[in-house]
Design a protein around this motif. Structure first.
Motif, PDB file in Angstrom:
ATOM      1  N   ARG A  50      66.661 -25.962 -27.574  1.00  0.00           N
ATOM      2  CA  ARG A  50      65.317 -26.029 -27.006  1.00  0.00           C
ATOM      3  C   ARG A  50      64.398 -26.879 -27.873  1.00  0.00           C
ATOM      4  O   ARG A  50      64.465 -26.842 -29.101  1.00  0.00           O
ATOM      5  N   ILE A  51      63.514 -27.611 -27.195  1.00  0.00           N
ATOM      6  CA  ILE A  51      62.482 -28.379 -27.888  1.00  0.00           C
ATOM      7  C   ILE A  51      61.351 -27.415 -28.209  1.00  0.00           C
ATOM      8  O   ILE A  51      60.818 -26.756 -27.315  1.00  0.00           O
ATOM      9  N   ILE A  52      61.006 -27.319 -29.482  1.00  0.00           N
ATOM     10  CA  ILE A  52      59.946 -26.403 -29.896  1.00  0.00           C
ATOM     11  C   ILE A  52      58.630 -27.125 -30.134  1.00  0.00           C
ATOM     12  O   ILE A  52      57.587 -26.487 -30.292  1.00  0.00           O
ATOM     13  N   GLY A  53      58.658 -28.447 -30.143  1.00  0.00           N
ATOM     14  CA  GLY A  53      57.424 -29.197 -30.331  1.00  0.00           C
ATOM     15  C   GLY A  53      57.632 -30.675 -30.065  1.00  0.00           C
ATOM     16  O   GLY A  53      58.724 -31.207 -30.255  1.00  0.00           O
ATOM     17  N   ALA A  54      56.577 -31.301 -29.578  1.00  0.00           N
ATOM     18  CA  ALA A  54      56.551 -32.749 -29.401  1.00  0.00           C
ATOM     19  C   ALA A  54      55.282 -33.248 -30.055  1.00  0.00           C
ATOM     20  O   ALA A  54      54.278 -32.529 -30.117  1.00  0.00           O
ATOM     21  N   GLN A  55      55.335 -34.437 -30.548  1.00  0.00           N
ATOM     22  CA  GLN A  55      54.178 -35.020 -31.211  1.00  0.00           C
ATOM     23  C   GLN A  55      53.911 -36.395 -30.624  1.00  0.00           C
ATOM     24  O   GLN A  55      54.803 -37.227 -30.553  1.00  0.00           O
ATOM     25  N   ALA A  63      65.930 -37.008 -24.405  1.00  0.00           N
ATOM     26  CA  ALA A  63      64.477 -36.792 -24.315  1.00  0.00           C
ATOM     27  C   ALA A  63      63.722 -37.972 -24.928  1.00  0.00           C
ATOM     28  O   ALA A  63      62.719 -38.434 -24.374  1.00  0.00           O
ATOM     29  N   MET A  64      64.192 -38.473 -26.067  1.00  0.00           N
ATOM     30  CA  MET A  64      63.559 -39.623 -26.706  1.00  0.00           C
ATOM     31  C   MET A  64      63.585 -40.832 -25.770  1.00  0.00           C
ATOM     32  O   MET A  64      62.562 -41.516 -25.617  1.00  0.00           O
ATOM     33  N   ASP A  65      64.723 -41.074 -25.137  1.00  0.00           N
ATOM     34  CA  ASP A  65      64.846 -42.206 -24.213  1.00  0.00           C
ATOM     35  C   ASP A  65      63.867 -42.081 -23.053  1.00  0.00           C
ATOM     36  O   ASP A  65      63.238 -43.062 -22.646  1.00  0.00           O
ATOM     37  N   GLU A  66      63.728 -40.875 -22.521  1.00  0.00           N
ATOM     38  CA  GLU A  66      62.824 -40.670 -21.392  1.00  0.00           C
ATOM     39  C   GLU A  66      61.360 -40.818 -21.801  1.00  0.00           C
ATOM     40  O   GLU A  66      60.557 -41.374 -21.055  1.00  0.00           O
ATOM     41  N   ILE A  67      61.011 -40.324 -22.979  1.00  0.00           N
ATOM     42  CA  ILE A  67      59.632 -40.468 -23.465  1.00  0.00           C
ATOM     43  C   ILE A  67      59.328 -41.951 -23.706  1.00  0.00           C
ATOM     44  O   ILE A  67      58.260 -42.432 -23.326  1.00  0.00           O
ATOM     45  N   ALA A 115      60.661 -44.492 -22.196  1.00  0.00           N
ATOM     46  CA  ALA A 115      60.545 -45.129 -20.879  1.00  0.00           C
ATOM     47  C   ALA A 115      59.182 -44.830 -20.252  1.00  0.00           C
ATOM     48  O   ALA A 115      58.521 -45.729 -19.716  1.00  0.00           O
ATOM     49  N   LEU A 116      58.739 -43.576 -20.330  1.00  0.00           N
ATOM     50  CA  LEU A 116      57.435 -43.205 -19.776  1.00  0.00           C
ATOM     51  C   LEU A 116      56.318 -43.993 -20.455  1.00  0.00           C
ATOM     52  O   LEU A 116      55.422 -44.523 -19.795  1.00  0.00           O
ATOM     53  N   LEU A 117      56.392 -44.108 -21.778  1.00  0.00           N
ATOM     54  CA  LEU A 117      55.345 -44.805 -22.522  1.00  0.00           C
ATOM     55  C   LEU A 117      55.435 -46.326 -22.386  1.00  0.00           C
ATOM     56  O   LEU A 117      54.555 -47.038 -22.833  1.00  0.00           O
ATOM     57  N   GLN A 118      56.497 -46.815 -21.747  1.00  0.00           N
ATOM     58  CA  GLN A 118      56.592 -48.240 -21.415  1.00  0.00           C
ATOM     59  C   GLN A 118      56.191 -48.490 -19.967  1.00  0.00           C
ATOM     60  O   GLN A 118      56.293 -49.616 -19.489  1.00  0.00           O
ATOM     61  N   GLY A 119      55.746 -47.431 -19.282  1.00  0.00           N
ATOM     62  CA  GLY A 119      55.246 -47.599 -17.928  1.00  0.00           C
ATOM     63  C   GLY A 119      56.197 -47.225 -16.817  1.00  0.00           C
ATOM     64  O   GLY A 119      55.859 -47.364 -15.639  1.00  0.00           O
ATOM     65  N   GLU A 120      57.379 -46.736 -17.150  1.00  0.00           N
ATOM     66  CA  GLU A 120      58.292 -46.275 -16.106  1.00  0.00           C
ATOM     67  C   GLU A 120      57.880 -44.870 -15.689  1.00  0.00           C
ATOM     68  O   GLU A 120      57.673 -44.016 -16.542  1.00  0.00           O
ATOM     69  N   PRO A 121      57.741 -44.617 -14.392  1.00  0.00           N
ATOM     70  CA  PRO A 121      57.352 -43.268 -13.956  1.00  0.00           C
ATOM     71  C   PRO A 121      58.487 -42.276 -14.238  1.00  0.00           C
ATOM     72  O   PRO A 121      59.549 -42.354 -13.638  1.00  0.00           O
ATOM     73  N   ARG A 122      58.280 -41.415 -15.169  1.00  0.00           N
ATOM     74  CA  ARG A 122      59.284 -40.417 -15.548  1.00  0.00           C
ATOM     75  C   ARG A 122      58.651 -39.037 -15.517  1.00  0.00           C
ATOM     76  O   ARG A 122      57.567 -38.829 -16.046  1.00  0.00           O
ATOM     77  N   ASP A 123      59.352 -38.114 -14.924  1.00  0.00           N
ATOM     78  CA  ASP A 123      58.942 -36.711 -14.924  1.00  0.00           C
ATOM     79  C   ASP A 123      59.756 -36.026 -16.011  1.00  0.00           C
ATOM     80  O   ASP A 123      60.987 -36.035 -15.966  1.00  0.00           O
ATOM     81  N   LEU A 124      59.098 -35.466 -16.987  1.00  0.00           N
ATOM     82  CA  LEU A 124      59.788 -34.864 -18.127  1.00  0.00           C
ATOM     83  C   LEU A 124      59.908 -33.347 -18.004  1.00  0.00           C
ATOM     84  O   LEU A 124      60.353 -32.676 -18.940  1.00  0.00           O
ATOM     85  N   ALA A 125      59.527 -32.787 -16.845  1.00  0.00           N
ATOM     86  CA  ALA A 125      59.490 -31.340 -16.659  1.00  0.00           C
ATOM     87  C   ALA A 125      60.854 -30.672 -16.829  1.00  0.00           C
ATOM     88  O   ALA A 125      60.922 -29.482 -17.130  1.00  0.00           O
ATOM     89  N   HIS A 126      61.929 -31.414 -16.670  1.00  0.00           N
ATOM     90  CA  HIS A 126      63.270 -30.833 -16.782  1.00  0.00           C
ATOM     91  C   HIS A 126      63.735 -30.659 -18.234  1.00  0.00           C
ATOM     92  O   HIS A 126      64.738 -30.006 -18.487  1.00  0.00           O
ATOM     93  N   LEU A 127      63.003 -31.245 -19.176  1.00  0.00           N
ATOM     94  CA  LEU A 127      63.433 -31.146 -20.570  1.00  0.00           C
ATOM     95  C   LEU A 127      63.360 -29.692 -21.041  1.00  0.00           C
ATOM     96  O   LEU A 127      62.446 -28.956 -20.676  1.00  0.00           O
ATOM     97  N   PRO A 128      64.315 -29.263 -21.857  1.00  0.00           N
ATOM     98  CA  PRO A 128      64.406 -27.851 -22.256  1.00  0.00           C
ATOM     99  C   PRO A 128      63.419 -27.475 -23.360  1.00  0.00           C
ATOM    100  O   PRO A 128      63.710 -27.599 -24.547  1.00  0.00           O
ATOM    101  N   ILE A 186      55.514 -33.914 -22.789  1.00  0.00           N
ATOM    102  CA  ILE A 186      56.480 -33.198 -21.954  1.00  0.00           C
ATOM    103  C   ILE A 186      55.711 -32.286 -21.005  1.00  0.00           C
ATOM    104  O   ILE A 186      55.924 -32.317 -19.797  1.00  0.00           O
ATOM    105  N   VAL A 187      54.838 -31.451 -21.550  1.00  0.00           N
ATOM    106  CA  VAL A 187      53.862 -30.716 -20.737  1.00  0.00           C
ATOM    107  C   VAL A 187      52.660 -31.654 -20.713  1.00  0.00           C
ATOM    108  O   VAL A 187      51.942 -31.786 -21.699  1.00  0.00           O
ATOM    109  N   PRO A 188      52.465 -32.358 -19.601  1.00  0.00           N
ATOM    110  CA  PRO A 188      51.537 -33.499 -19.583  1.00  0.00           C
ATOM    111  C   PRO A 188      50.051 -33.109 -19.553  1.00  0.00           C
ATOM    112  O   PRO A 188      49.345 -33.324 -18.570  1.00  0.00           O
TER     113      PRO A 188
END
Length: 187
Positions: free
Chosen positions: A22-27, A59-63, A65-78, A134-136
């Motif tokens: 589980r991810i316990i924190g994002a920065q 998760a890093m790859d998806e974040i 991608a999102l920060l490069q402008g690709e529409p990504r939903d991160l809600a599935h991340l644990p 992740i929690v936007p």
């Protein structure tokens, strides 16, 4: 054991902390890696830097991608939602449903959790969100399209930057070209 990893994104160094599966924190992005490390040490004093395991790499790859402008939903991340207080968990559950490019107001989130009038409490819960991006929480605004607060490094400027990357509308008001027929809109 708790672990963390720092990684570069289009808008600066971010980090993820995890324990088990589980991810316990994002920065969110910091000015530089040293600042990111100091904040991580305050938030997760027992975490050690480690090579990312498979779900963290994903998760890093998806974040990124999102920060490069690709529409990504991160809600599935644990994420470890069980560690959040009950009220905050309800707020985070609603925030997780906001897709990239969309926004809600603090009042709308309060209404969706069945507590109209709790907009300030929603803001406090989002201000202590352990998993920003992740929690936007950046997708939740004050009434009238105002930004509201943002506790990440860079404050409201970071929030606006992330909303701009996602091409989010911050108001129900039509854009300059939004009322034109489709064939006349700017491309």
């Amino acid at each position: 054991m708790q672990h963390f990893v720092l990684f570069d994104t289009a808008i600066g160094p971010c980090a993820l902390a995890w324990q088990g599966e589980r991810i316990i924190g994002a920065q969110l992005p910091e000015r530089d890696e040293e600042t990111a490390r100091r904040r991580l040490a305050r938030r997760f004093p027992e975490a050690s830097e480690a090579a990312p395991v498979a779900f963290i790499t994903s998760a890093m790859d998806e974040i990124r991608a999102l920060l490069q402008g690709e529409p990504r939903d991160l809600a599935h991340l644990p994420i470890d939602l069980d560690s959040a207080p009950a009220f905050n968990r309800r707020v985070y559950d609603v925030a997780l449903t906001i897709p990239p490019g969309e926004t809600l107001t603090y009042g709308e989130v309060a209404a969706r959790i069945g507590e109209p009038g709790a907009a300030r409490a929603v803001g406090v819960a989002l201000g202590s969100n352990p998993w920003p991006i992740i929690v936007p929480c950046h997708r939740v605004l004050a009434a009238g399209g105002k930004t509201g607060g943002f506790s990440a490094d860079g404050g409201v400027e970071t929030k606006l930057r992330m909303l701009t990357i996602e091409k989010a509308r911050t108001s129900a008001e039509p854009s300059l070209f939004g009322a034109l027929p489709l064939e006349a809109r700017r491309r």
